[in-house]
Design an enzyme around this catalytic site. Structure first.
Site, short mmCIF file in Angstrom:
data_model
loop_
_atom_site.label_atom_id
_atom_site.label_comp_id
_atom_site.label_asym_id
_atom_site.label_seq_id
_atom_site.Cartn_x
_atom_site.Cartn_y
_atom_site.Cartn_z
N GLN A 126 35.87 26.32 32.85
CA GLN A 126 34.42 26.14 32.81
C GLN A 126 33.99 25.02 33.75
O GLN A 126 34.32 23.86 33.53
CB GLN A 126 33.99 25.82 31.37
CG GLN A 126 32.52 25.64 31.15
CD GLN A 126 32.20 25.37 29.68
OE1 GLN A 126 33.08 24.95 28.92
NE2 GLN A 126 30.98 25.60 29.28
N GLY A 127 33.25 25.35 34.81
CA GLY A 127 32.81 24.37 35.79
C GLY A 127 31.40 23.88 35.53
O GLY A 127 30.46 24.28 36.23
N TYR A 128 31.26 23.03 34.53
CA TYR A 128 29.95 22.47 34.18
C TYR A 128 29.85 20.99 34.57
O TYR A 128 29.13 20.61 35.47
CB TYR A 128 29.70 22.60 32.68
CG TYR A 128 29.18 23.93 32.20
CD1 TYR A 128 29.34 25.10 32.95
CD2 TYR A 128 28.55 24.05 30.97
CE1 TYR A 128 28.86 26.32 32.51
CE2 TYR A 128 28.06 25.26 30.51
CZ TYR A 128 28.22 26.40 31.27
OH TYR A 128 27.75 27.59 30.81
N SER A 129 30.59 20.13 33.87
CA SER A 129 30.43 18.68 34.00
C SER A 129 30.82 18.18 35.38
O SER A 129 31.71 18.73 36.03
CB SER A 129 31.27 17.96 32.95
OG SER A 129 30.81 18.24 31.64
N SER A 161 38.80 21.83 31.58
CA SER A 161 39.98 22.11 30.76
C SER A 161 40.78 23.27 31.34
O SER A 161 40.24 24.33 31.65
CB SER A 161 39.55 22.46 29.33
OG SER A 161 38.85 21.39 28.74
N GLU A 244 30.09 29.42 22.71
CA GLU A 244 31.20 28.49 22.50
C GLU A 244 31.26 28.00 21.06
O GLU A 244 32.33 27.69 20.54
CB GLU A 244 31.07 27.30 23.45
CG GLU A 244 32.21 26.31 23.38
CD GLU A 244 32.06 25.18 24.38
OE1 GLU A 244 33.08 24.53 24.69
OE2 GLU A 244 30.93 24.94 24.86
N SER A 367 27.98 16.14 24.40
CA SER A 367 28.21 14.87 23.71
C SER A 367 27.28 14.73 22.51
O SER A 367 26.21 15.35 22.43
CB SER A 367 28.01 13.70 24.67
OG SER A 367 26.63 13.54 24.96
N ASN A 368 27.68 13.88 21.56
CA ASN A 368 26.85 13.64 20.39
C ASN A 368 25.45 13.18 20.77
O ASN A 368 24.45 13.58 20.16
CB ASN A 368 27.51 12.60 19.48
CG ASN A 368 28.58 13.21 18.60
OD1 ASN A 368 29.04 14.34 18.84
ND2 ASN A 368 28.99 12.48 17.58
#
Length: 388
Positions: A126-129, A161, A244, A367-368
Site C-alpha cells: 500500500q503506497g499511501y504514507s 508494509s 481495511e 493514527s489515533n
C-alpha cells in the site's frame, strides 16, 4: 446456502486436516512485528489454501471467491485465528485492493488483477504514507504525469508494509499540477519490479524489517492502471481504508484474547497477580477487549449495509490503544526481567517484541490523532481544525 455454523465447521475441519505435515510448524508464525518468520513457507501455505478455495472467501464466485456472507466471513476469520494458523501474507491484496477493484475497478482491471490475488501469485503493498504526509494523506507529494500510454511516477512512500516481498503497489499520487489537499489525486497500480523503483527496508525497534521506504524515479505503469477517474483518487483511497477495517478484525481480536489469556496465566505463575494494581489493569484489559468486540460487531452492520460507519474509526482507536497498553501491562507483569534481552546481541521474547512493536499500532492504518479528528469533524460535526 450453507449455514453459518456449517461454514464454520467446514473451515475448522479443513484447518485441522491441513495444518499438519509440512505445515504443522507454521502454527502461530508471522504477524505484526514477526512477518520475517517462515515467509516462504507461509506463502506456500497460502497457495495451498488457494488451491482448496479458501482465499478471498467473501468475494463473488465469478471472481474466484465463495460469495460468503458477512456472518460466514466472520466465522472464517475467527476459526482461522482459533486454529492458530499462520499470519496471512496476502492480506493487503485480498482485504484491501481486491474489494476496491470489485467496487471501483473496470472489467479489464478485475480480469487482470483479481485472479493472481486469489491464487496468491502476486503480492501487493500500500503506497499511501510519505515522510511529510504520514497520517495526513491529503498532503502527498508523490507525482505522476501522463507520457504517451503510461503514467510516470516520481516520489517517495514510507511505512510500506511488505514492499520488499511484493510485486505491485497501489499508489496515491498527485496527477493534476497545481492541485492541493484532497483534489487532483489518483489511485495508480504500479509494478515494483522495474527500473526506477527502489525498496529500502527499515529496521524497527524489534530488530526486524517489515516496513519499507519505496522510491519512485520515473517509474512507469500503463495508462489504464488508474482505479476510478484520474483526480478521483481520494475517494478511492478512503474506500480502501474502509475495507481495511472490515471483517478480518474479528480474527485479530481472537489473537488479542489469546495474548491476554497467556498474560493472565503468566501473572498467576509469577505472583504479579497478587498486586492489586496489576489485577485491576488485567480486569480493565478484559473489559476493554469485550468493548472492542461489541463495537466491531456493530461496525459490521454498516458493512452489511454497504459501507462501514463511524464505528470503523472508533474501532481503530480502541484496538490500537488497547494493544499498546497490553504491551505496557506485559512489561509490568514481567517486572525488571522484562528489561533484559533474552540473548545476544538483541534477541527478544514475545512480550518484549509485543511491547516494542505495539508502539506502531497507534500510528499505522490511520493514527489515533487523525481518527479523533475524523470522529470530531465528520461524525460529531465539530468545527474543523484551523490549518496554517
Amino acid at each position: 446456502m450453507i449455514s453459518v455454523e456449517g461454514f464454520r465447521t467446514e473451515i475448522r475441519d479443513w484447518l485441522a486436516d491441513n495444518l499438519t505435515g509440512e505445515f504443522a510448524d507454521l502454527r502461530g508464525r508471522g504477524g505484526p512485528g514477526r512477518e520475517h518468520e517462515a515467509f516462504a513457507e507461509r506463502l506456500a501455505w497460502e497457495r495451498h489454501m488457494a488451491a482448496a478455495g479458501w482465499t478471498c472467501v467473501g468475494w463473488p464466485e465469478e471472481h474466484g471467491g465463495r460469495g460468503a456472507t458477512i456472518e460466514q466471513q466472520v466465522a472464517f476469520h475467527e476459526e482461522y485465528a482459533l486454529a492458530d494458523a499462520p499470519a496471512r501474507v496476502n492480506h493487503i491484496g485480498e482485504q484491501l485492493l481486491g474489494p476496491t477493484l470489485l467496487a471501483f475497478g473496470t472489467p479489464e482491471q478485475r480480469d487482470r488483477f483479481l485472479p493472481p490475488i486469489v491464487a496468491v501469485e502476486e503480492l501487493w503493498c500500500q503506497g499511501y504514507s510519505e515522510p511529510d504526509a504520514g497520517s495526513d494523506l491529503a498532503g502527498v507529494r508523490t507525482r505522476a504525469r501522463r507520457e504517451g500510454g503510461d503514467w510516470v511516477v516520481d516520489g517517495q512512500k514510507i511505512w510500506t508494509s511488505l514492499a520488499h516481498e511484493s510485486q505491485w503497489c497501489f499508489v496515491v499520487a498527485r496527477t493534476e499540477p497545481g492541485s492541493s489537499r484532497h483534489q487532483g489525486l489518483s489511485y495508480l497500480l504500479v509494478p515494483l519490479d522495474q527500473p526506477g523503483v527502489e525498496v529500502r527496508p527499515i529496521t524497527q525497534l524489534t530488530g526486524t524489517c517489515e516496513f519499507n521506504e519505496v522510491f519512485f524515479d520515473c517509474a512507469r505503469t500503463r495508462a489504464e492502471h488508474v482505479v476510478g477517474a484520474p483526480g478521483d483518487g481520494w475517494r478511492i483511497a478512503m474506500a480502501t481504508l474502509g475495507f481495511e477495517r472490515g471483517v478480518s478484525t474479528l480474527g485479530q481480536q481472537v489473537g488479542f484474547r489469546r495474548e491476554l489469556e497467556t498474560l493472565i496465566d503468566l501473572a498467576r505463575r509469577n505472583g504479579a497477580v497478587d498486586d492489586p494494581l496489576i489485577r485491576d489493569r488485567l480486569a480493565r484489559a478484559w473489559t476493554g477487549l469485550e468493548t472492542i468486540r461489541c463495537n466491531a460487531l456493530r461496525m459490521l452492520d454498516g458493512v452489511a449495509a454497504g459501507a462501514p460507519g463511524p464505528e470503523a474509526s472508533i474501532g481503530k482507536i480502541f484496538w490500537a490503544t488497547w494493544h499498546r497498553e497490553l504491551g505496557e501491562l506485559a512489561m509490568s507483569v514481567l517486572g525488571a526481567g522484562g528489561m533484559v534481552a533474552t540473548g545476544e546481541p538483541y534477541e527478544l521474547d514475545d512480550w518484549q517484541r509485543l511491547f516494542l512493536f505495539s508502539r506502531s499500532d497507534t500510528i499505522y492504518a490511520g493514527s489515533n490523532e487523525i481518527q479523533r479528528n475524523i470522529i470530531a469533524e465528520r461524525v460529531l460535526g465539530l468545527p474543523k481544525e484551523t490549518r496554517r
